[in-house]
Design an enzyme around this catalytic site. Structure first.
Site, PDB file in Angstrom:
ATOM      1  N   PRO A  39      59.080   1.669  21.051  1.00  0.00           N
ATOM      2  CA  PRO A  39      57.944   2.543  20.706  1.00  0.00           C
ATOM      3  C   PRO A  39      57.020   1.884  19.673  1.00  0.00           C
ATOM      4  O   PRO A  39      55.815   2.031  19.740  1.00  0.00           O
ATOM      5  CB  PRO A  39      58.616   3.796  20.139  1.00  0.00           C
ATOM      6  CG  PRO A  39      59.957   3.821  20.805  1.00  0.00           C
ATOM      7  CD  PRO A  39      60.354   2.387  20.994  1.00  0.00           C
TER       8      PRO A  39
ATOM      9  N   GLY B 263      33.452   3.511  49.468  1.00  0.00           N
ATOM     10  CA  GLY B 263      33.013   4.898  49.291  1.00  0.00           C
ATOM     11  C   GLY B 263      34.157   5.868  49.460  1.00  0.00           C
ATOM     12  O   GLY B 263      35.231   5.660  48.888  1.00  0.00           O
TER      13      GLY B 263
ATOM     14  N   GLU C 154      53.759  -8.277  30.660  1.00  0.00           N
ATOM     15  CA  GLU C 154      53.936  -9.722  30.422  1.00  0.00           C
ATOM     16  C   GLU C 154      52.817 -10.295  29.544  1.00  0.00           C
ATOM     17  O   GLU C 154      52.476 -11.461  29.641  1.00  0.00           O
ATOM     18  CB  GLU C 154      53.998 -10.506  31.735  1.00  0.00           C
ATOM     19  CG  GLU C 154      55.171 -10.136  32.620  1.00  0.00           C
ATOM     20  CD  GLU C 154      56.499 -10.546  32.029  1.00  0.00           C
ATOM     21  OE1 GLU C 154      57.269  -9.629  31.695  1.00  0.00           O
ATOM     22  OE2 GLU C 154      56.763 -11.747  31.876  1.00  0.00           O
TER      23      GLU C 154
END
Lengths: 369, 405
Positions: free
Chosen positions: B139, B358, B382
């Protein structure tokens, strides 16, 4: 098998050219640009290296080394690293010599190639581009019409290097306007031919060291045997491909030069107490220069590799040039940006590379590998 | 001699990978994008087959020789095509099929790469054929992988692991996890080692599966280690803390091989989108010609041709990096060049393909929008685009990480 190593012979050529570039091309580039001419002795010094006669067979007086577009690419890049205009000028004899070498009849080779193996710089040229906004090398407007034993050439050419000094011209003309590349051939015209008019040098934003002329062909008559390749003709697409590859190689040279110059400057230039290269905004521009220079180089290599194998490289050469045109402008533009105000000053070479590099996108037929 | 011909062996790998991508991946692409977090059982046999035919194998004498060559680079008299080139050629084809499914192939992940690269024969015996994932990110530790805080402490004959890992690709479905942890925080980067942790050890818990933009066929797990005990010889490489950053540099060196892989994946995915876009536009009457001046091209034609040029450049930069790796030349710069170029261009090409097509491009009935979502990851993992640019810039400037932050 996959390999990114030039051959031993190619490495020797690179080494020789690198030295020449450092000693002769780069130091003289600015003066040549400002004076709008290249002194004869510089051209003579290049001629002495023997790089043009290198691949001309011994029977015509050359050194008989293998003709290789790859070697041409390696050379062109290193020379353009010094200066693109000087590189184009010095390699200009190949514009005539290489197509004759590859696609000429035996008689044409005998007659012309020997002229490129002498002591002095041999001025010869290729007239491919035409002076109009809508110019497209696949839609040549200059016409060649056969009339009994002659071809009659008619049209206007532009950006013809050394047209005033050239003894020999290869003129690209169309026999069938609607047929595009298939209806386009090359014709040999010698200096002083009737109907051949050479104007004063044209003025361009860059490449000023290289005299580029407008050439007018008003019912210029040449014998039948002056068609390149004789009755079989030549493969014009091949000439176009080799010319595109040459421009990509030179683009890589310009970008490599820009990268090195900007890297050195950014390391030395101190602002806010540290080199500006320590700032990501600058450093990342430099990184992109390295990335795109390599990309261009390999695109040129890939196309040249195909050409050397006698495989069609139309797509690869075209895409590579499209790529090189876009990125050369971007990289040289950023090169000026790294130097800031100094980049805009003519004391530094980057503004010149920026102007020269702008030509990559537009120019065809000014160099051949 | 400069040459771009793939040797016969590599052509075979390319063909095999392409068939697998076309026949095994494409038909189930949408299914597993929708069924996020579900293991695509259909591809298990393929993973096993690939592990056999192109898998790394245990590091034997050959790798020792390679180590020697790396320390003392020889003048290249013979140039070889080896494992990295094979990997990038295969990866481009597989990613052309589906980069999410490719990541979900058992035994083909980063964890396996690490085990193949540094395990002892005995370790390879135990883990070589296992489905291995790689746990680096935490984290509080992303690009700065030197700052990880998961710890490994030696207690008798066991290492005791504590900490939290996130973004572990295939972390839930794998059999073993290669975990980066520090054995001595005060030693900084030098204290970072990698450990193989079997998933059935007590103290290892998968706490969360991420919901992602793309590559949904592979799970992305958070894993918590609480006094997780593993045998002493589950450490990959030497337990010694060597001079300052030597160990860490070794760990970082794996990037020199994996970054060209990611570059190849981006190229494959972008190629899928570009091919589809071109074919679709051609059906609508567009003609793409190679040779005209720009003023004779319309905007769509010009853009598509330019993207083809980009794709060619991406592939060549990747081949160069891989080729250098195979020939024991230092290639950190070139690996990052390939990853920087391919990561960003892959994203751009797939995004532009969506735009050029589109409503077809935006539709989930087609795969282009999925490829766009999938491809984005290649500019992130990476090492992000920005990390690659830092590596490239530091290299060409000769700057340390202190001189260019």
């Amino acid at each position: 098998m996959i390999n990114f190593n030039p051959t031993e012979e190619q490495r020797q050529v690179i080494e020789m050219v690198n030295r020449f570039t450092a000693d002769i091309i780069r130091p003289n580039a600015r003066d040549c640009e400002e004076n709008r001419e290249i002194p004869d002795d510089l051209l003579a010094k290049f001629w002495e290296l023997g790089l043009v006669a290198n691949c001309i067979p011994e029977e015509f007086g050359g050194y008989g080394y293998e003709r290789s577009a790859m070697t041409g690419v390696l050379m062109a890049e290193k020379m353009a690293y010094g200066d693109m205009a000087l590189a184009l000028a010095m390699l200009s004899p190949t514009l005539f010599a290489y197509p004759v070498l590859e696609m000429g009849t035996e008689d044409q080779k005998k007659k012309y190639l020997t002229q490129f193996c002498g002591e002095g710089f041999k001025f010869a040229s290729l007239a491919l581009m035409e002076p109009r906004i809508t110019f497209d090398p696949t839609q040549i407007k200059t016409s060649a019409k056969r009339e009994s034993n002659e071809y009659i050439l008619k049209g206007e050419k532009s950006m013809v290097p050394y047209a005033d000094k050239a003894d020999l011209f290869l003129v690209i003309a169309s026999t069938d306007q609607g047929a595009g590349v298939a209806g386009t051939q090359a014709y040999i015209i010698e200096k002083g031919a009737e109907g051949l008019t050479i104007s004063e040098p044209e003025k361009y934003m860059g490449l000023n060291a290289l005299p580029l002329h407008k050439v007018t062909l008003s019912n210029c008559r040449i014998p039948l045997e002056n068609r390149l390749g004789g009755s079989a003709g030549c493969n014009y697409q091949h000439i176009l491909n080799l010319s595109r590859i040459a421009m990509v190689a030179m683009a890589a040279g310009i970008c490599d030069a820009t990268k090195d110059y900007a890297v050195n400057y950014a390391k030395e230039r101190v602002q806010f107490g540290e080199p500006i290269a320590s700032r990501q905004a600058i450093a990342f521009m430099l990184a992109d220069m390295a990335i795109e220079t390599d990309a261009m180089r390999f695109l040129a290599w890939k196309a040249a590799w195909l050409a050397d194998k006698n495989e069609d490289c139309t797509r690869e050469a075209y895409l590579a040039k499209l790529y090189a045109g876009e990125y050369t402008s971007e990289i040289t533009n950023n090169g000026i940006q790294v130097l800031g105000g100094h980049g805009y000053i003519r004391e530094h070479p980057i503004e010149l590379w920026f102007r020269n590099g702008r030509g990559i996108e537009t120019i065809d037929g000014l160099a051949i590998v | 001699m400069i040459d771009f011909e793939l040797p016969p062996m590599l052509k075979m790998v390319k063909d095999m990978a392409h068939s697998a991508a076309r026949d095994a991946f494409r038909p189930i692409s949408r299914k597993y994008d929708d069924l996020e977090h579900t293991m695509p059982e259909e591809i298990r046999p393929l993973g096993a087959m690939m592990a056999q035919s192109m898998g790394g194998g245990p590091p034997k004498k050959k790798d020792k020789d390679k180590d020697k060559a790396e320390k003392k680079p020889k003048v290249a008299t013979e140039d070889v095509v080896g494992a990295t080139m094979t990997a990038v050629v295969g990866a481009e084809e597989m990613a052309w099929g589906d980069c999410g499914l490719m990541l979900a192939l058992p035994g083909q992940g980063l964890g396996n790469a690490a085990i193949s690269a540094v395990s002892t024969p005995e370790q390879y015996e135990r883990f070589g054929t296992k489905y291995a994932s790689m746990a680096i990110t935490e984290p509080g530790s992303g690009s700065d992988s030197g700052s990880i805080s998961t710890t490994a402490a030696l207690d008798g004959d066991e290492w005791v692991l504590n900490g939290e890992k996130i973004f572990v690709t295939d972390g839930e479905r794998c059999e073993v996890v290669v975990v980066w942890a520090t054995v001595d925080k005060s030693a900084g980067k030098a204290g970072i080692k990698s450990f193989v942790v079997e998933k059935d050890r007590p103290g290892i818990t998968v706490t969360k599966l991420e919901h992602k933009l793309g590559i949904r066929a592979s799970d992305t797990a958070s894993i918590v280690f609480e006094d997780c005990r593993i045998p002493k010889d589950n450490i990959l490489g030497s337990p010694e803390i060597k001079t300052k950053t030597e160990g860490f540099k070794g760990v970082m060196k794996t990037f020199d091989n994996t970054r060209p892989m990611v570059a190849a994946i981006a190229t494959g995915c972008a190629r899928a989108a570009l091919e589809f876009t071109k074919e679709t536009l051609e059906k609508e009457g567009y003609v793409f010609r190679y040779g005209l001046s720009k003023h004779n091209l319309n905007a769509v034609e010009k853009e598509l041709l330019m993207m083809e040029a980009e794709l060619e450049a991406m592939r060549l930069l990747t081949y160069r990096a891989a080729w250098m790796g195979d020939n024991a030349r230092p290639n950190s710069l070139e690996a990052s060049i390939s990853k920087a170029k391919c990561g960003r261009m892959g994203s751009k090409i797939t995004q532009r393909c969506v735009a050029l097509l589109g409503p077809i491009g935006y539709s989930r009935e087609m795969l282009v929008e999925k490829w766009m979502r999938d491809c984005k990851i290649n500019d992130i993992y990476e090492g992000t685009q920005q990390i690659q640019q830092l590596v490239v810039a530091r290299n060409i400037l000769g700057f340390s990480s202190k001189e260019l932050k």
